[in-house]
Design a protein around this motif. Structure first.
Motif, PDB file in Angstrom:
ATOM      1  N   LEU B  98     -41.849   1.011  13.942  1.00 45.68           N
ATOM      2  CA  LEU B  98     -41.723   1.474  12.561  1.00 45.68           C
ATOM      3  C   LEU B  98     -41.975   0.314  11.591  1.00 45.68           C
ATOM      4  CD1 LEU B  98     -38.612   3.826  12.715  1.00 45.68           C
ATOM      5  CD2 LEU B  98     -40.978   4.505  12.360  1.00 45.68           C
ATOM      6  N   ALA B  99     -41.559  -0.888  12.015  1.00 45.43           N
ATOM      7  CA  ALA B  99     -41.808  -2.063  11.174  1.00 45.43           C
ATOM      8  C   ALA B  99     -43.122  -2.707  11.598  1.00 45.43           C
ATOM      9  CB  ALA B  99     -40.660  -3.059  11.318  1.00 45.43           C
ATOM     10  N   GLU B 100     -43.980  -3.026  10.622  1.00 51.35           N
ATOM     11  CA  GLU B 100     -45.268  -3.633  10.994  1.00 51.35           C
ATOM     12  C   GLU B 100     -45.136  -5.129  11.193  1.00 51.35           C
ATOM     13  OE1 GLU B 100     -47.870  -2.610   7.789  1.00 51.35           O
ATOM     14  OE2 GLU B 100     -47.048  -4.130   6.455  1.00 51.35           O
ATOM     15  N   SER B 101     -44.082  -5.748  10.589  1.00 58.99           N
ATOM     16  CA  SER B 101     -43.893  -7.174  10.799  1.00 58.99           C
ATOM     17  C   SER B 101     -42.431  -7.531  10.628  1.00 58.99           C
ATOM     18  CB  SER B 101     -44.732  -7.967   9.790  1.00 58.99           C
ATOM     19  OG  SER B 101     -44.205  -7.765   8.492  1.00 58.99           O
ATOM     20  N   HIS B 102     -42.075  -8.719  11.127  1.00 59.75           N
ATOM     21  CA  HIS B 102     -40.712  -9.201  10.932  1.00 59.75           C
ATOM     22  C   HIS B 102     -40.748 -10.714  10.759  1.00 59.75           C
ATOM     23  CE1 HIS B 102     -41.199 -10.129  15.192  1.00 59.75           C
ATOM     24  NE2 HIS B 102     -40.209 -10.969  15.055  1.00 59.75           N
ATOM     25  N   THR B 103     -39.804 -11.236   9.975  1.00 52.78           N
ATOM     26  CA  THR B 103     -39.707 -12.671   9.745  1.00 52.78           C
ATOM     27  C   THR B 103     -38.271 -13.110  10.007  1.00 52.78           C
ATOM     28  OG1 THR B 103     -40.964 -12.059   7.785  1.00 52.78           O
ATOM     29  CG2 THR B 103     -40.571 -14.405   8.134  1.00 52.78           C
ATOM     30  N   ILE B 104     -38.123 -14.165  10.833  1.00 54.50           N
ATOM     31  CA  ILE B 104     -36.782 -14.676  11.103  1.00 54.50           C
ATOM     32  C   ILE B 104     -36.595 -15.953  10.296  1.00 54.50           C
ATOM     33  CG2 ILE B 104     -35.175 -15.423  12.907  1.00 54.50           C
ATOM     34  CD1 ILE B 104     -37.179 -14.001  14.875  1.00 54.50           C
ATOM     35  N   LYS B 105     -35.576 -15.961   9.425  1.00 55.79           N
ATOM     36  CA  LYS B 105     -35.291 -17.164   8.646  1.00 55.79           C
ATOM     37  C   LYS B 105     -33.923 -17.696   9.033  1.00 55.79           C
ATOM     38  CE  LYS B 105     -38.019 -15.673   4.699  1.00 55.79           C
ATOM     39  NZ  LYS B 105     -37.752 -14.470   3.911  1.00 55.79           N
ATOM     40  N   GLU B 106     -33.570 -18.838   8.424  1.00 49.92           N
ATOM     41  CA  GLU B 106     -32.292 -19.487   8.707  1.00 49.92           C
ATOM     42  C   GLU B 106     -31.117 -18.507   8.578  1.00 49.92           C
ATOM     43  OE1 GLU B 106     -30.019 -23.087   9.367  1.00 49.92           O
ATOM     44  OE2 GLU B 106     -32.100 -22.510   9.727  1.00 49.92           O
ATOM     45  N   SER B 108     -31.468 -15.053   7.498  1.00 52.22           N
ATOM     46  CA  SER B 108     -31.802 -13.630   7.366  1.00 52.22           C
ATOM     47  C   SER B 108     -32.919 -13.227   8.322  1.00 52.22           C
ATOM     48  CB  SER B 108     -32.231 -13.323   5.931  1.00 52.22           C
ATOM     49  OG  SER B 108     -33.474 -13.948   5.685  1.00 52.22           O
ATOM     50  N   VAL B 109     -33.046 -11.928   8.494  1.00 50.94           N
ATOM     51  CA  VAL B 109     -34.196 -11.356   9.201  1.00 50.94           C
ATOM     52  C   VAL B 109     -34.793 -10.320   8.260  1.00 50.94           C
ATOM     53  CG1 VAL B 109     -34.944  -9.960  11.164  1.00 50.94           C
ATOM     54  CG2 VAL B 109     -33.152 -11.681  11.478  1.00 50.94           C
ATOM     55  N   GLU B 110     -36.112 -10.414   8.023  1.00 51.08           N
ATOM     56  CA  GLU B 110     -36.708  -9.415   7.143  1.00 51.08           C
ATOM     57  C   GLU B 110     -37.752  -8.614   7.908  1.00 51.08           C
ATOM     58  OE1 GLU B 110     -37.800 -10.146   2.804  1.00 51.08           O
ATOM     59  OE2 GLU B 110     -39.759  -9.618   3.651  1.00 51.08           O
ATOM     60  N   VAL B 111     -37.739  -7.301   7.724  1.00 45.91           N
ATOM     61  CA  VAL B 111     -38.787  -6.475   8.324  1.00 45.91           C
ATOM     62  C   VAL B 111     -39.521  -5.734   7.221  1.00 45.91           C
ATOM     63  CG1 VAL B 111     -37.505  -6.132  10.478  1.00 45.91           C
ATOM     64  CG2 VAL B 111     -37.325  -4.438   8.671  1.00 45.91           C
ATOM     65  N   VAL B 112     -40.809  -5.459   7.462  1.00 43.01           N
ATOM     66  CA  VAL B 112     -41.595  -4.657   6.516  1.00 43.01           C
ATOM     67  C   VAL B 112     -42.046  -3.399   7.243  1.00 43.01           C
ATOM     68  CG1 VAL B 112     -43.597  -4.603   5.004  1.00 43.01           C
ATOM     69  CG2 VAL B 112     -42.379  -6.755   5.382  1.00 43.01           C
ATOM     70  N   LEU B 113     -41.721  -2.255   6.672  1.00 42.26           N
ATOM     71  CA  LEU B 113     -42.056  -0.995   7.332  1.00 42.26           C
ATOM     72  C   LEU B 113     -43.546  -0.717   7.249  1.00 42.26           C
ATOM     73  CD1 LEU B 113     -39.126   1.234   6.084  1.00 42.26           C
ATOM     74  CD2 LEU B 113     -39.525   0.412   8.400  1.00 42.26           C
ATOM     75  N   ASN B 114     -44.053  -0.044   8.283  1.00 49.99           N
ATOM     76  CA  ASN B 114     -45.445   0.366   8.259  1.00 49.99           C
ATOM     77  C   ASN B 114     -45.621   1.471   7.219  1.00 49.99           C
ATOM     78  OD1 ASN B 114     -48.008   1.602   8.948  1.00 49.99           O
ATOM     79  ND2 ASN B 114     -47.879   0.382  10.836  1.00 49.99           N
ATOM     80  N   ALA B 115     -46.627   1.294   6.335  1.00 55.25           N
ATOM     81  CA  ALA B 115     -46.821   2.271   5.257  1.00 55.25           C
ATOM     82  C   ALA B 115     -47.193   3.647   5.801  1.00 55.25           C
ATOM     83  CB  ALA B 115     -47.897   1.775   4.302  1.00 55.25           C
ATOM     84  N   GLU B 116     -47.727   3.672   7.029  1.00 50.09           N
ATOM     85  CA  GLU B 116     -48.138   4.958   7.623  1.00 50.09           C
ATOM     86  C   GLU B 116     -46.986   5.695   8.290  1.00 50.09           C
ATOM     87  OE1 GLU B 116     -51.125   6.369   7.545  1.00 50.09           O
ATOM     88  OE2 GLU B 116     -51.965   4.722   6.347  1.00 50.09           O
ATOM     89  N   GLY B 168     -43.955   5.967  -7.807  1.00 49.04           N
ATOM     90  CA  GLY B 168     -44.411   6.958  -6.832  1.00 49.04           C
ATOM     91  C   GLY B 168     -44.370   6.457  -5.404  1.00 49.04           C
ATOM     92  N   SER B 169     -43.864   5.248  -5.211  1.00 51.53           N
ATOM     93  CA  SER B 169     -43.803   4.709  -3.853  1.00 51.53           C
ATOM     94  C   SER B 169     -42.336   4.463  -3.468  1.00 51.53           C
ATOM     95  CB  SER B 169     -44.629   3.429  -3.768  1.00 51.53           C
ATOM     96  OG  SER B 169     -44.653   2.970  -2.453  1.00 51.53           O
ATOM     97  N   TYR B 170     -42.135   3.623  -2.480  1.00 51.19           N
ATOM     98  CA  TYR B 170     -40.763   3.415  -2.007  1.00 51.19           C
ATOM     99  C   TYR B 170     -40.665   2.001  -1.445  1.00 51.19           C
ATOM    100  CZ  TYR B 170     -43.239   4.488   2.295  1.00 51.19           C
ATOM    101  OH  TYR B 170     -44.131   4.470   3.322  1.00 51.19           O
ATOM    102  N   ALA B 171     -39.439   1.543  -1.259  1.00 56.29           N
ATOM    103  CA  ALA B 171     -39.219   0.189  -0.745  1.00 56.29           C
ATOM    104  C   ALA B 171     -39.569   0.125   0.732  1.00 56.29           C
ATOM    105  CB  ALA B 171     -37.768  -0.206  -0.962  1.00 56.29           C
ATOM    106  N   ARG B 172     -40.390  -0.869   1.115  1.00 54.99           N
ATOM    107  CA  ARG B 172     -40.758  -1.020   2.516  1.00 54.99           C
ATOM    108  C   ARG B 172     -40.162  -2.272   3.141  1.00 54.99           C
ATOM    109  NH1 ARG B 172     -45.990  -1.431   4.354  1.00 54.99           N
ATOM    110  NH2 ARG B 172     -46.893  -2.114   2.394  1.00 54.99           N
ATOM    111  N   ARG B 173     -39.695  -3.200   2.294  1.00 52.60           N
ATOM    112  CA  ARG B 173     -39.094  -4.432   2.831  1.00 52.60           C
ATOM    113  C   ARG B 173     -37.593  -4.235   3.002  1.00 52.60           C
ATOM    114  NH1 ARG B 173     -40.419  -8.525  -1.471  1.00 52.60           N
ATOM    115  NH2 ARG B 173     -38.848  -9.772  -0.411  1.00 52.60           N
ATOM    116  N   VAL B 174     -37.089  -4.600   4.190  1.00 57.26           N
ATOM    117  CA  VAL B 174     -35.647  -4.502   4.440  1.00 57.26           C
ATOM    118  C   VAL B 174     -35.148  -5.878   4.843  1.00 57.26           C
ATOM    119  CG1 VAL B 174     -33.824  -3.333   5.734  1.00 57.26           C
ATOM    120  CG2 VAL B 174     -35.974  -2.134   5.273  1.00 57.26           C
ATOM    121  N   LEU B 175     -34.095  -6.351   4.137  1.00 54.34           N
ATOM    122  CA  LEU B 175     -33.586  -7.697   4.385  1.00 54.34           C
ATOM    123  C   LEU B 175     -32.215  -7.612   5.053  1.00 54.34           C
ATOM    124  CD1 LEU B 175     -34.233 -10.739   3.780  1.00 54.34           C
ATOM    125  CD2 LEU B 175     -32.698 -10.488   1.821  1.00 54.34           C
ATOM    126  N   PHE B 176     -32.135  -8.151   6.266  1.00 58.69           N
ATOM    127  CA  PHE B 176     -30.844  -8.238   6.958  1.00 58.69           C
ATOM    128  C   PHE B 176     -30.295  -9.642   6.710  1.00 58.69           C
ATOM    129  CE2 PHE B 176     -33.372  -5.162   9.262  1.00 58.69           C
ATOM    130  CZ  PHE B 176     -32.475  -4.149   9.588  1.00 58.69           C
TER     131      PHE B 176
END
Lengths: 355, 611
Positions: B98-106, B108-116, B168-176
């Motif tokens: 469901l997430a097209e990418s993820h980034t691990i930081k000191e 936090s972990v951030e994921v970006v949802l696939n727009a499709e 008309g769109s929605y949030a795709r970035r989720v920050l843990f």
């Protein structure tokens, strides 16, 4: 008034005794599985609680314990713990609430298959059990008795061939027959399917495709019970008939020159009585499931349901199934009692005391 | 004459009842399994259906995606509901779902949802859905997404916070955002590959209808057209099988497979009673892939596994004996190490588990696969006790001051330093688990020969679980099984040496059931907890290897548990009578997972009909 209706008195008297037996059986059914040390929620927690931290796991466990009424709770519905260990509800209190629920027809919720109601588990399994056993027992009984009577009457080669065969069939344990059949006809020869109740590509419905596949899958499980029933019944009927044929009244009837058919009927009627009792009892106990056959062929009947419940201490399911078995066995016994009384005046006289 | 008719009438009635009874069977069963879909198919052509086995053992009870334990195809599957990411256990990579990418930081972990990514009703899978799914675990402590919250500060949607959501769109970035104390991203990544995202617009109204009472909500079975985002939907189930049908509009077809559909139109799981039935099913070609235990697989006609020779399967976990260190002399590492030296591991591997294991090495790190880089053969040789060496076992006992009394070659008793007789210790294992029973017997035989007074005790399975959690045992069999995820081997150590939830015997522990290393005990070894806290924060690989080596050596010295053999979390067997192209060690394009199970879902697009 009852004195004037000996049959009614007989029936009522029997009914009274059966009711007492029923109460005792229900009590035992309730307490026996619960006397052990096991806590059924532990099994659920083992698979559901493994990755939870301690406080969440405890909260989850409390929710289950509350749901099944296994522990004492305080005014706010919180589980009371002593030294961290939940305080169990006394069994007697659990029994009272169980009786209350049973009277309203509520058999409770399964613990292992939470949130599935016990009634649903039973109603899913019962048709399978009946389909597997009813035709087998009835046909086996009929054919077995016919063969037995024939053997007793004809004697000679027929008897000498049938008797050892019947003895063999009834003496082999059910699982042996089943496993041998699976191995020979299922796996080696591949004539019949070895596992399941119908083709996996089907969904149960009234259609030719489904019914024919169910019939095809039915062959091995049917035969594995049928052969044993036939064997047992044939032996019983044969000895009963031989005994009856040797009695004085038959000899007397023969001396009087009564026609052979008539004599045979006399023999039959008397030899049938114990066999009939056996049939009724078998039909009553049938709902307990043919565990071994169900296990071997992976038939989803009540036997498996009870076994799984016992292994997992799923109290509501154990109690629900044993209640069903108790009721049917008692009912079958009751019907036999009454029927035999009607069929055999001697018994009515002995039991009812009527003249 | 007259009364004779009665039994025959009865018989006639019974015989008539027979066909009725057999008809009866067909009515209630579909009623129980109806999924509400009017067009639900009633037969599934064999060449369009993939039959899987070994993942469902009893009648299905719930498909509720929030329940702690659901039936196939929900639990740990990506067929109906999907996770943010998937884990490739052979390469150790995180793969988009469901997430097209993820980034691990000191922190936090951030994921970006696939727009499709879309739910099967056509609505997009949004950041709000993800936040909702995780926030449920914060509110309701008993959900699967709850444990991760001890490592999380919060879950936010940065685009909404910054007011950058396009119209008309929605949030795709989720920050843990990680808990600032622990700064441990591993459990969060585990959650990304294990927690199935649920549609907020469908779940929230149902939860409101249940008056926000989660226990009431969990009674909903979700068996009537449940809304998910996955490639298959539940179409029918009963006590004999569960069937899912392909969603031809699945969003991932275009994103991952160039528009191609999954090969099987249906994926079905027959419900059998035992491993034997799945074995017969595979040999007869009624089951295509199974995760059940099948002994001596090389003798089974047409049945293949990951490797075509021993060990046949990829081992991922370690069945082990857990000593309760609160029980007398089991507190002494000398005794625990002596036990480890006393066991004939080759016998266990060859006799108890059909050879489905690599040779055992000391420590809690697997000496093969991804964990191999953290394993040191040197350390194992120097400090390890997991090798069959009776003399070494006797030396350990001697070092602890123990003596063993033998008579005619049979052990009579064991004495401590002061000459006091020690009680026999019992190894608990569930009765009827035959492979474990054999393992325990082999262990007992070895221990007694080395002079340790141990005996087997097989108990009812339900008593076993109680005993395991409350510590009511001297030694007990158990396999710590963390999910296939990026956190191994840390998560395995966590299950064995975690001291955070330490409680005395009688209360329940779900980790470290042997109650090792009580933080309040004077003999407490703080280094275990320090390393467990540090390891998740180490970024440099050389540092990480060093830390794992130290932890593993510490484990070997204290021997809190006694590893016995390696085992696959899930077995993987298949036949190619109907479908072909399953991955194997010779063609490892996908890992040995069940089709539909986690990353193994992708097998469904790779297999082809055999004819």
């Amino acid at each position: 008034m009852l004195r004037r209706h000996p049959t009614l008195k007989h029936v009522l008297g029997r009914a009274g005794w059966y009711f007492i037996t029923f109460l005792v059986a229900v009590t035992i059914n309730f307490f026996l599985p619960r006397l052990g040390d096991a806590n059924p929620v532990d099994a659920i927690m083992a698979r559901a609680g493994g990755n939870l931290d301690a406080s969440s796991a405890r909260e989850k466990e409390d929710a289950y314990l509350r749901e099944f009424g296994l522990v004492e709770t305080d005014d706010q519905g919180k589980v009371i713990r002593e030294n961290g260990i939940p305080v169990k509800t006394p069994l007697v209190t659990q029994f009272v609430s169980y009786l209350g629920m049973s009277l309203t027809g509520d058999l409770g919720t399964s613990i292992l298959q939470y949130p599935k109601p016990v009634g649903e588990i039973i109603s899913n399994a019962l048709p399978w059990t009946l389909t597997l056993q009813l035709p087998t027992i009835v046909l086996g009984w009929l054919i077995g008795n016919l063969l037995g009577a024939l053997a007793a009457y004809k004697r000679g080669v027929f008897d000498r061939a049938l008797y050892p065969l019947a003895l063999l069939a009834s003496a082999i344990p059910a699982f042996c027959v089943g496993i041998l059949m699976v191995y020979v006809f299922g796996i080696k020869l591949e004539w019949f399917p070895a596992v399941g109740g119908y083709d996996p590509g089907q969904v149960p419905e009234v259609s030719w495709a489904f019914l024919s596949s169910a019939a095809y899958y039915y062959v091995l499980p049917f035969l594995s019970i049928f052969l044993i029933v036939v064997g047992g019944q044939a032996i019983g009927m044969r000895s009963m008939c031989i005994y009856e044929l040797g009695t004085d009244y038959i000899k007397y009837a023969k001396l009087l020159g009564i026609r052979e058919n008539k004599i045979l009927l006399y023999t039959f009627r008397n030899a049938m009585l114990p066999q009939l009792t056996g049939l009724a009892l078998a039909l009553g106990a049938m709902v307990g499931g043919a565990l071994i056959t169900e296990m071997i062929f992976s038939y989803p009947g009540l036997g498996m349901a009870i076994l799984t419940a016992i292994q997992g201490n799923d109290y509501p399911v154990i109690t629900g199934c044993t209640l069903l078995v108790t009721v049917t066995v008692l009912l079958a016994n009751f019907v036999v009692d009454i029927l035999v009384g009607l069929l055999d005046p001697r018994i009515r006289v002995a039991q009812g005391g009527s003249k | 004459m007259e009364t004779i008719r009665l039994p025959s009438a009865l018989l006639a009635a019974l015989l008539f009842a027979t066909p009725l009874a057999s008809c009866k069977k067909h009515k209630p069963v579909p009623a129980a399994g109806q999924t509400g879909d009017k067009a639900a198919p009633t037969s599934f052509a064999r060449n369009e259906t993939l039959y899987v086995g070994g993942r469902q053992w009893g009648e299905p009870s719930t498909f509720n995606p929030l329940a702690g334990w659901q039936d196939w195809p929900v639990n740990s599957m990506n067929l109906i509901y999907e996770t943010l990411l998937m884990y490739e256990p052979l390469k150790g990579e995180l793969v988009p779902l469901l997430a097209e990418s993820h980034t691990i930081k000191e922190d936090s972990v951030e994921v970006v949802l696939n727009a499709e990514a879309k739910w099967n009703d056509g609505k997009p899978v949004t950041g709000a859905d993800v936040k909702y799914t995780f926030d449920l675990g914060k509110k309701y402590k008993t959900l699967l997404q709850s444990p991760v919250w001890s490592y999380l500060k919060d879950v936010t949607l940065p685009e909404e916070a910054e007011g950058k959501v396009p119209a008309g769109s929605y949030a795709r970035r989720v920050l843990f955002t990680l808990d600032p104390e622990k700064k441990n991203a591993l459990p969060v990544l585990d959650a990304c590959v294990e927690i199935r995202i649920v549609p907020k617009h469908a779940i929230e109204p149902m939860l409101t209808a249940a008056k926000d009472n989660i226990d009431e909500f969990l009674k909903l079975k979700f068996d009537k057209n449940p809304l998910g985002s996955g490639p298959y939907s539940l179409v029918s189930y009963n006590s004999e099988k569960i069937v899912t049908a392909r969603n031809d509009n699945y969003w991932g077809n275009k994103v991952f497979f160039g528009g191609k559909l999954a090969a099987p139109k249906y994926v079905a799981h027959p419900i059998y009673k035992s491993n034997d039935h799945f074995s017969v099913g595979l040999q007869q070609g009624n089951i295509d892939v199974s995760a059940s235990f099948i002994p001596r697989i090389q003798e089974k006609k047409g049945v293949k596994a990951w490797y075509d020779k021993e060990p046949f399967f990829v081992s991922t976990s370690i069945p082990m004996l857990w000593p309760n260190v609160l029980h007398g002399h089991l507190a002494d590492p000398h005794v625990r190490r002596a036990m480890a030296f006393a066991i004939n591991y080759k016998d266990i591997r060859e006799l108890a588990v059909s050879g489905y294991s690599d040779p055992l090495e000391s420590g809690l790190v697997l000496p093969f696969g991804l964990e191999k880089k953290f394993f040191s053969a040197e350390d194992a040789k120097e400090f390890g006790a997991s090798r069959f060496d009776v003399e070494a076992a006797k030396a350990e006992l001697k070092a602890g001051g123990y003596t063993s009394v033998f008579k005619d070659g049979e052990l009579v008793e064991m004495r401590d330093k002061s000459g006091k007789k020690l009680p026999t210790v019992y190894i608990k294992s569930p009765t009827g688990w035959t492979d474990w029973e054999s393992i325990v017997r082999i262990a007992v035989k070895g221990m007694r020969a080395a002079g340790i007074d141990a005996r087997e005790r097989f108990v009812d399975a339900s008593l076993f679980w109680t005993a395991l959690q409350t510590g009511d045992f001297d030694l007990i069999m158990n396999t710590p099984t963390p999910p296939p995820s990026p956190s191994k081997p840390w998560s395995r150590f966590d299950l064995v040496v975690n001291t955070a939830d330490w409680v005395p015997e009688g209360q329940k522990m779900y980790k470290n059931m042997g109650r090792f290393n009580n933080p309040k005990d004077p003999a407490y070894v703080a280094r275990f907890d320090e390393l467990m806290k540090q390891i998740p924060q180490i970024k440099d690989e050389a540092e990480l290897i060093k830390a794992y080596r130290e932890l593993n050596v510490l484990y070997m010295k204290h021997q809190p548990t006694i590893p016995l053999v390696y085992r696959a979390d899930q077995f993987y067997e298949f036949t190619e009578k109907v479908w072909k192209g399953f991955p194997t060690s010779a063609n490892p394009f996908l890992p040995p997972q069940m089709p539909g199970d986690r990353f193994g879902t992708r097998i469904l697009w790779q297999i082809t009909p055999a004819k």
